[in-house]
Design an enzyme around this catalytic site. Structure first.
Site, short mmCIF file in Angstrom:
data_model
loop_
_atom_site.label_atom_id
_atom_site.label_comp_id
_atom_site.label_asym_id
_atom_site.label_seq_id
_atom_site.Cartn_x
_atom_site.Cartn_y
_atom_site.Cartn_z
N ASN A 39 0.80 -1.23 0.00
CA ASN A 39 0.00 0.00 0.00
C ASN A 39 0.83 1.28 0.00
O ASN A 39 0.28 2.37 0.01
CB ASN A 39 -1.00 -0.02 1.16
CG ASN A 39 -2.08 -1.06 0.91
OD1 ASN A 39 -2.21 -1.58 -0.20
ND2 ASN A 39 -2.84 -1.38 1.94
N ARG A 56 -8.54 -1.32 -7.62
CA ARG A 56 -9.12 -0.02 -7.31
C ARG A 56 -8.06 1.07 -7.16
O ARG A 56 -8.33 2.24 -7.38
CB ARG A 56 -9.91 -0.10 -6.00
CG ARG A 56 -10.93 -1.19 -5.93
CD ARG A 56 -11.60 -1.13 -4.62
NE ARG A 56 -11.77 0.26 -4.23
CZ ARG A 56 -12.61 1.09 -4.81
NH1 ARG A 56 -13.33 0.66 -5.82
NH2 ARG A 56 -12.70 2.33 -4.43
N ARG A 74 -17.08 1.39 -1.75
CA ARG A 74 -15.83 2.12 -1.98
C ARG A 74 -15.96 3.26 -2.99
O ARG A 74 -15.35 3.28 -4.04
CB ARG A 74 -14.75 1.15 -2.38
CG ARG A 74 -14.72 -0.01 -1.42
CD ARG A 74 -13.49 -0.67 -1.02
NE ARG A 74 -12.25 0.00 -0.97
CZ ARG A 74 -11.11 -0.66 -1.13
NH1 ARG A 74 -11.14 -1.92 -1.41
NH2 ARG A 74 -9.97 -0.02 -1.05
N ILE A 112 -14.53 1.00 9.26
CA ILE A 112 -14.03 1.58 8.01
C ILE A 112 -14.78 1.08 6.79
O ILE A 112 -15.19 1.85 5.93
CB ILE A 112 -12.51 1.27 7.84
CG1 ILE A 112 -11.72 1.73 9.07
CG2 ILE A 112 -11.99 1.89 6.55
CD1 ILE A 112 -11.68 3.24 9.28
C1 EPZ Z 1 -6.58 2.01 1.38
O1 EPZ Z 1 -7.80 1.90 0.67
C2 EPZ Z 1 -5.95 0.64 1.34
N1 EPZ Z 1 -5.68 0.25 -0.03
C3 EPZ Z 1 -6.86 -0.39 2.00
O2 EPZ Z 1 -6.14 -1.63 2.03
C4 EPZ Z 1 -7.12 0.05 3.44
O3 EPZ Z 1 -8.01 -0.86 4.04
C5 EPZ Z 1 -7.72 1.45 3.45
O4 EPZ Z 1 -6.83 2.37 2.76
C6 EPZ Z 1 -7.94 1.99 4.87
O5 EPZ Z 1 -6.72 1.98 5.56
C7 EPZ Z 1 -4.55 0.73 -0.65
O6 EPZ Z 1 -3.79 1.48 -0.07
C8 EPZ Z 1 -4.32 0.26 -2.06
P1 EPZ Z 1 -10.01 4.88 2.19
P2 EPZ Z 1 -8.64 3.24 0.30
O7 EPZ Z 1 -10.13 5.83 1.07
O8 EPZ Z 1 -7.70 4.33 -0.03
C9 EPZ Z 1 -14.74 5.46 2.19
C10 EPZ Z 1 -5.79 -3.92 1.69
O9 EPZ Z 1 -6.29 -4.92 2.24
N2 EPZ Z 1 -14.50 6.45 1.12
O10 EPZ Z 1 -9.32 5.30 3.45
O11 EPZ Z 1 -9.69 2.87 -0.69
C11 EPZ Z 1 -14.50 4.04 1.69
O12 EPZ Z 1 -15.67 3.55 1.08
C12 EPZ Z 1 -6.68 -2.75 1.29
O13 EPZ Z 1 -4.56 -3.77 1.47
C13 EPZ Z 1 -15.57 7.22 0.67
O14 EPZ Z 1 -16.71 7.06 1.12
O15 EPZ Z 1 -9.33 3.53 1.72
C14 EPZ Z 1 -14.17 3.30 2.95
O16 EPZ Z 1 -15.38 2.93 3.58
C15 EPZ Z 1 -8.15 -3.01 1.56
N3 EPZ Z 1 -15.37 8.12 -0.32
C16 EPZ Z 1 -13.44 4.34 3.80
O17 EPZ Z 1 -13.78 5.63 3.23
C17 EPZ Z 1 -14.12 8.32 -0.87
O18 EPZ Z 1 -13.97 9.18 -1.77
C18 EPZ Z 1 -11.94 4.18 3.82
O19 EPZ Z 1 -11.50 4.35 2.50
C19 EPZ Z 1 -13.04 7.54 -0.39
C20 EPZ Z 1 -13.25 6.62 0.61
#
Ligand code: EPZ
Length: 420
Positions: free
Chosen positions: A23, A94, A123, A329
């Site tokens: 990540n 993604r 997501r 989350i």
């Molecule tokens: C990153 O995903 C990681 N992926 C995820 O790891 C990790 O679980 C997550 O961060 C939280 O730490 C990578 O780095 C490639 P977020 P990301 O934006 O960036 C909502 C793994 O197993 N959200 O912090 O997608 C979203 O739906 C993966 O390695 C919105 O609603 O995480 C989620 O519920 C899984 N609108 C929450 O926020 C947005 O525009 C956290 O998402 C963006 C996000």
């Protein structure tokens, strides 16, 4: 599809080398879009998502070359020939959405497929898009694609994130490095992987401050130049193998693990009866006494990471007493529960919380991987279970963990990969 055959009941002892962080590495590769010069990345993990990101960058016309035979060091850079990120790649991974900010910053336009949902949640990317609009991008959604343009380039501004989204922070951070003037990202995510990205971008000539705090300040520059950067160690891989020591009552030295990246995980391991010892360039994890039930709530860093939830659930399923895990989350990150229960675990899900009543032992069974971290929780259960566990659909695992069977077998596990 390949499967793992695991025979449980063996203590794990020995050393496991922790690889480069998935990540962090995926975003660092995308940072290569911000300059026409060469970005050299080392400590690149050999996992499927990295290969997908390489394909994505190449279809933008950017060179991604192996510096060494195995591709553990990559050289990225060159002119961008296409600003389109197609559905067939974005739907596979993604993190592809992260090319949006850099393409807008460097090329002033982008056409990126909207990423679909995935197993663990819908997501959305609304925060990415709203933030880029604040920086002057015009964004139109059409036929499942994000059509974005910023004639004359992006302009720095103050963006307040409603939630400390990792991806939104990273997209905006990279976009802002080439925007005109100053950008402030308020309520920015503070995960260590973002700190690694900031360090690399500053090495490339960006002017970013506030790393690790909730507010990132970026003063845009005309252009970024090439640099060399070693990807940080994968704290989630490290935490995952720490759970392997915990669930088998073993004693593992995790080489390259950094205690500082795993604050809440370390505290929770110790609460559960697992001993954690910081060493020079390693973390030693061992357990002699019984596992104790603990309560966990996943939160943005520095809270307990959602990417460690499934692994702890497996370990706590054989603890003395009960545990409660609350996933704050993602809305659907309990798909490992029915599979763990088929192995004899006693886990009940109520909304975003799961109650785990510890059982004396698990029994091996045929189980199915559903997503990356859930895959490993089933491996952990198999390592502790009596009898044989057959884990299918391990392509989920290959996306984010390197050489799991080799690393576990080297410390005493009975695990075999069966190719089909
Ligand atoms: C990153 O995903 C990681 N992926 C995820 O790891 C990790 O679980 C997550 O961060 C939280 O730490 C990578 O780095 C490639 P977020 P990301 O934006 O960036 C909502 C793994 O197993 N959200 O912090 O997608 C979203 O739906 C993966 O390695 C919105 O609603 O995480 C989620 O519920 C899984 N609108 C929450 O926020 C947005 O525009 C956290 O998402 C963006 C996000």
């Amino acid at each position: 599809m390949d499967r793992f055959i695991i025979r449980g009941g063996r203590r794990l002892e020995g050393e496991i080398t922790i690889g480069g962080a998935k990540n962090a590495g995926l975003k660092l590769m995308v940072a290569g879009l911000l300059t026409g010069e060469r970005l050299i990345l080392s400590n690149v993990p050999q996992i499927a998502d990295i290969a997908t990101m390489r394909d994505l960058l190449r279809q933008h016309g950017v060179a991604v070359e192996n510096v060494d035979a195995e591709g553990r060091t990559l050289s990225i850079g060159g002119p961008i020939e296409s600003v389109e990120a197609p559905y067939d790649i974005v739907s596979k991974m993604r993190a592809s959405i992260l090319v949006l900010g850099p393409l807008l910053a460097r090329m002033h336009e982008a056409r990126v497929s909207l990423p679909g949902g995935c197993a663990i949640g819908t997501r959305p990317v609304d925060m990415h898009l709203k933030g880029l609009e604040t920086l002057g991008a015009q964004i139109r959604l059409e036929n499942g694609y994000i059509n974005a343009s910023a004639p004359g380039g992006l302009v720095g501004d103050r963006v307040v994130l409603p939630f400390a989204s990792v991806g939104a922070t990273e997209n905006l951070l990279m976009a802002a490095t080439l925007a005109k003037g100053r950008t402030e990202i308020v309520n920015a995510a503070r995960e260590p992987e973002i700190g690694d990205l900031v360090e690399c971008l500053n090495r490339m000539g960006a002017r970013i401050s506030g790393s690790g705090t909730g507010t990132l300040v970026i003063d845009g520059v005309e252009a970024l130049h090439g640099a060399e950067h070693a990807i940080m160690a994968d704290r989630i891989e490290c935490g995952t193998y720490a759970c392997a020591a915990g669930i088998t009552g073993g004693d593992l030295r995790l080489i390259g693990g950094r205690i500082g990246d795993l604050g809440a995980v370390i505290r929770t391991l110790e609460e559960a009866g697992v001993e954690v010892i910081a060493e020079e360039n390693a973390i030693r994890v061992r357990r002699d006494g019984p596992l104790q039930g603990v309560d966990i709530m996943t939160e943005p860093y520095p809270g307990f990471p959602t990417d460690m939830q499934a692994q702890f659930m497996a370990m706590l399923s054989v603890a003395e007493g009960a545990s409660m895990i609350t996933e704050t989350i993602f809305e659907n990150r309990y798909m490992h529960v029915p599979e763990l229960n088929r192995m004899g675990a006693r886990i009940n899900v109520h909304g975003s919380s799961a109650i785990i009543r510890g059982v004396p032992s698990l029994s091996g069974a045929p189980v199915m991987a559903t997503d990356l971290r859930a895959s490993f929780s089933l491996i952990l259960a198999g390592l502790a279970a009596q009898g044989e566990t057959v884990l299918s659909r391990i392509y989920h695992l290959d996306r984010g963990y390197e050489a799991v069977d080799r690393k576990l077998a080297a410390v005493g596990a009975s695990i075999e990969r069966v190719r089909e």
